[in-house]
Design a protein around this motif. Structure first.
Motif, PDB file in Angstrom:
ATOM      1  N   ILE A  70       0.189  12.250 -16.956  1.00  0.00           N
ATOM      2  CA  ILE A  70      -0.394  10.990 -16.856  1.00  0.00           C
ATOM      3  C   ILE A  70      -0.665  10.424 -15.423  1.00  0.00           C
ATOM      4  CG2 ILE A  70      -0.125   8.649 -17.889  1.00  0.00           C
ATOM      5  CD1 ILE A  70       2.240   9.706 -19.609  1.00  0.00           C
ATOM      6  N   PHE A  71      -1.953  10.124 -15.471  1.00  0.00           N
ATOM      7  CA  PHE A  71      -2.516   9.764 -14.266  1.00  0.00           C
ATOM      8  C   PHE A  71      -3.135   8.318 -14.163  1.00  0.00           C
ATOM      9  CE2 PHE A  71      -3.026  14.167 -14.037  1.00  0.00           C
ATOM     10  CZ  PHE A  71      -2.537  14.746 -12.739  1.00  0.00           C
ATOM     11  N   VAL A  72      -2.576   7.455 -13.407  1.00  0.00           N
ATOM     12  CA  VAL A  72      -2.675   6.038 -13.407  1.00  0.00           C
ATOM     13  C   VAL A  72      -3.863   5.704 -12.334  1.00  0.00           C
ATOM     14  CG1 VAL A  72      -1.711   3.767 -13.107  1.00  0.00           C
ATOM     15  CG2 VAL A  72      -0.341   5.638 -14.220  1.00  0.00           C
ATOM     16  N   PHE A  73      -4.801   4.798 -12.734  1.00  0.00           N
ATOM     17  CA  PHE A  73      -5.660   4.208 -12.018  1.00  0.00           C
ATOM     18  C   PHE A  73      -5.273   2.691 -11.867  1.00  0.00           C
ATOM     19  CE2 PHE A  73      -7.437   7.987 -13.336  1.00  0.00           C
ATOM     20  CZ  PHE A  73      -8.066   8.281 -12.555  1.00  0.00           C
ATOM     21  N   GLU A  74      -4.999   2.119 -10.503  1.00  0.00           N
ATOM     22  CA  GLU A  74      -4.767   0.714 -10.341  1.00  0.00           C
ATOM     23  C   GLU A  74      -5.351   0.282  -9.041  1.00  0.00           C
ATOM     24  OE1 GLU A  74      -4.235  -2.547 -10.917  1.00  0.00           O
ATOM     25  OE2 GLU A  74      -2.973  -1.929 -12.333  1.00  0.00           O
ATOM     26  N   ARG A  75      -5.685  -1.049  -8.988  1.00  0.00           N
ATOM     27  CA  ARG A  75      -6.486  -1.482  -7.770  1.00  0.00           C
ATOM     28  C   ARG A  75      -5.152  -1.667  -6.668  1.00  0.00           C
ATOM     29  NH1 ARG A  75     -10.903  -4.060  -6.209  1.00  0.00           N
ATOM     30  NH2 ARG A  75     -11.735  -4.372  -8.143  1.00  0.00           N
ATOM     31  N   CYS A  76      -4.137  -2.539  -7.090  1.00  0.00           N
ATOM     32  CA  CYS A  76      -3.118  -2.760  -6.275  1.00  0.00           C
ATOM     33  C   CYS A  76      -1.799  -2.911  -7.185  1.00  0.00           C
ATOM     34  CB  CYS A  76      -3.155  -4.143  -5.723  1.00  0.00           C
ATOM     35  SG  CYS A  76      -2.180  -4.910  -4.752  1.00  0.00           S
ATOM     36  N   VAL A  77      -0.941  -2.003  -6.960  1.00  0.00           N
ATOM     37  CA  VAL A  77       0.202  -1.738  -7.638  1.00  0.00           C
ATOM     38  C   VAL A  77       1.102  -3.030  -7.515  1.00  0.00           C
ATOM     39  CG1 VAL A  77       2.505  -0.419  -8.051  1.00  0.00           C
ATOM     40  CG2 VAL A  77       0.171   0.600  -7.731  1.00  0.00           C
ATOM     41  N   ASN A  78       1.590  -3.615  -8.793  1.00  0.00           N
ATOM     42  CA  ASN A  78       2.273  -4.827  -8.807  1.00  0.00           C
ATOM     43  C   ASN A  78       3.351  -4.698 -10.173  1.00  0.00           C
ATOM     44  OD1 ASN A  78       3.644  -7.111  -8.147  1.00  0.00           O
ATOM     45  ND2 ASN A  78       2.120  -8.327  -9.097  1.00  0.00           N
ATOM     46  N   ALA A  79       3.796  -3.456 -10.433  1.00  0.00           N
ATOM     47  CA  ALA A  79       4.496  -2.899 -11.584  1.00  0.00           C
ATOM     48  C   ALA A  79       6.091  -3.179 -11.407  1.00  0.00           C
ATOM     49  CB  ALA A  79       4.228  -1.704 -12.034  1.00  0.00           C
ATOM     50  N   HIS A  80       6.863  -3.127 -12.628  1.00  0.00           N
ATOM     51  CA  HIS A  80       8.071  -2.814 -12.466  1.00  0.00           C
ATOM     52  C   HIS A  80       8.534  -1.761 -11.650  1.00  0.00           C
ATOM     53  CE1 HIS A  80      12.249  -2.218 -13.963  1.00  0.00           C
ATOM     54  NE2 HIS A  80      12.400  -3.412 -14.131  1.00  0.00           N
ATOM     55  N   PRO A  81       9.652  -1.546 -10.667  1.00  0.00           N
ATOM     56  CA  PRO A  81       9.752  -0.481  -9.900  1.00  0.00           C
ATOM     57  C   PRO A  81       9.908   0.811 -10.681  1.00  0.00           C
ATOM     58  CG  PRO A  81      10.861  -2.366  -9.220  1.00  0.00           C
ATOM     59  CD  PRO A  81      10.301  -2.800 -10.317  1.00  0.00           C
ATOM     60  N   ASP A  82      10.516   0.551 -12.118  1.00  0.00           N
ATOM     61  CA  ASP A  82      10.787   1.980 -12.787  1.00  0.00           C
ATOM     62  C   ASP A  82       9.688   2.383 -13.514  1.00  0.00           C
ATOM     63  OD1 ASP A  82      13.437   1.782 -12.335  1.00  0.00           O
ATOM     64  OD2 ASP A  82      14.290   0.718 -14.162  1.00  0.00           O
ATOM     65  N   CYS A  83       8.448   1.515 -13.147  1.00  0.00           N
ATOM     66  CA  CYS A  83       7.311   1.942 -14.127  1.00  0.00           C
ATOM     67  C   CYS A  83       6.004   2.554 -13.326  1.00  0.00           C
ATOM     68  CB  CYS A  83       6.699   0.972 -15.012  1.00  0.00           C
ATOM     69  SG  CYS A  83       7.989   0.399 -16.162  1.00  0.00           S
ATOM     70  N   ILE A  84       6.450   3.000 -12.319  1.00  0.00           N
ATOM     71  CA  ILE A  84       5.169   3.327 -11.038  1.00  0.00           C
ATOM     72  C   ILE A  84       5.226   4.535 -10.920  1.00  0.00           C
ATOM     73  CG2 ILE A  84       4.580   3.049  -8.662  1.00  0.00           C
ATOM     74  CD1 ILE A  84       6.118   0.334  -8.598  1.00  0.00           C
ATOM     75  N   PRO A  85       4.062   5.433 -10.874  1.00  0.00           N
ATOM     76  CA  PRO A  85       4.089   6.732 -10.984  1.00  0.00           C
ATOM     77  C   PRO A  85       4.279   7.323  -9.322  1.00  0.00           C
ATOM     78  CG  PRO A  85       1.928   5.650 -11.289  1.00  0.00           C
ATOM     79  CD  PRO A  85       2.734   4.532 -11.412  1.00  0.00           C
ATOM     80  N   ASP A  86       4.474   8.243  -9.441  1.00  0.00           N
ATOM     81  CA  ASP A  86       4.821   9.047  -8.288  1.00  0.00           C
ATOM     82  C   ASP A  86       3.112   9.062  -7.489  1.00  0.00           C
ATOM     83  OD1 ASP A  86       3.399  11.743  -8.557  1.00  0.00           O
ATOM     84  OD2 ASP A  86       5.135  11.987  -9.741  1.00  0.00           O
TER      85      ASP A  86
END
Length: 162
Positions: free
Chosen positions: A55-71
């Motif tokens: 699963i590849f994630v595209f995001e402008r600026c990461v502001n997610a829960h720490p357990d939900c951030i891809p490598d």
């Protein structure tokens, strides 16, 4: 309808569509793209539903829960128009599913962005690929599918490439 009721209906629709899409791509090879990480709820759900998929994630600026951030190898960071263009060469014709949840409160802006997005993601789709979106991607009208039971028309959009 209160704003609380509205968000609950949106999240229920989102979950129903995600679950149907995960079932639909079983047996179809390809990666999954999550356009918009937000706080990571749908990314986390996809990881649980599709444990063997990349699963590849595209995001402008990461502001997610720490357990939900891809490598870092699975995160495209920056403006979607730029990062999606970079990814097109890598993933053209190899994407089994795209989930896009990037709408704003501005209907005109959403419509312009959705028109661009539908055109931009079309080359990525493998045969049988599923696209889910919180916005109507008119460029994919030929792929439009019925929504799962209980999901109100216009609440979410479901497409499947032939």
């Amino acid at each position: 309808m209160s704003r609380l009721d509205s968000v609950i209906r949106r999240l229920e629709a989102q979950r129903a569509c995600l679950n149907r899409a995960c079932e639909a791509i079983a047996g179809h090879p390809g990666v999954v793209l999550e356009l918009g990480l937000g706080n990571g709820r749908t990314y986390d759900h996809l990881r649980q539903q599709l444990p063997d998929r990349e699963i590849f994630v595209f995001e402008r600026c990461v502001n997610a829960h720490p357990d939900c951030i891809p490598d870092d190898d699975h995160l495209f960071l920056g403006d979607l128009k730029e990062t999606l263009a970079q990814a097109t060469g890598r993933f053209a014709g190899q994407v089994a599913m795209i989930h896009s949840d990037i709408g704003t409160g501005d209907p005109d802006r959403n419509a312009r962005f959705a028109a661009w997005l539908g055109e931009a993601i079309a080359p990525l789709l493998a045969p049988g690929a599923i696209v889910l979106s919180d916005q109507d991607l008119t460029a994919l009208d030929d792929y439009r599918q019925p929504l799962p039971p209980g999901v109100q028309e216009g609440r979410y959009f479901f497409y499947r490439r032939a």
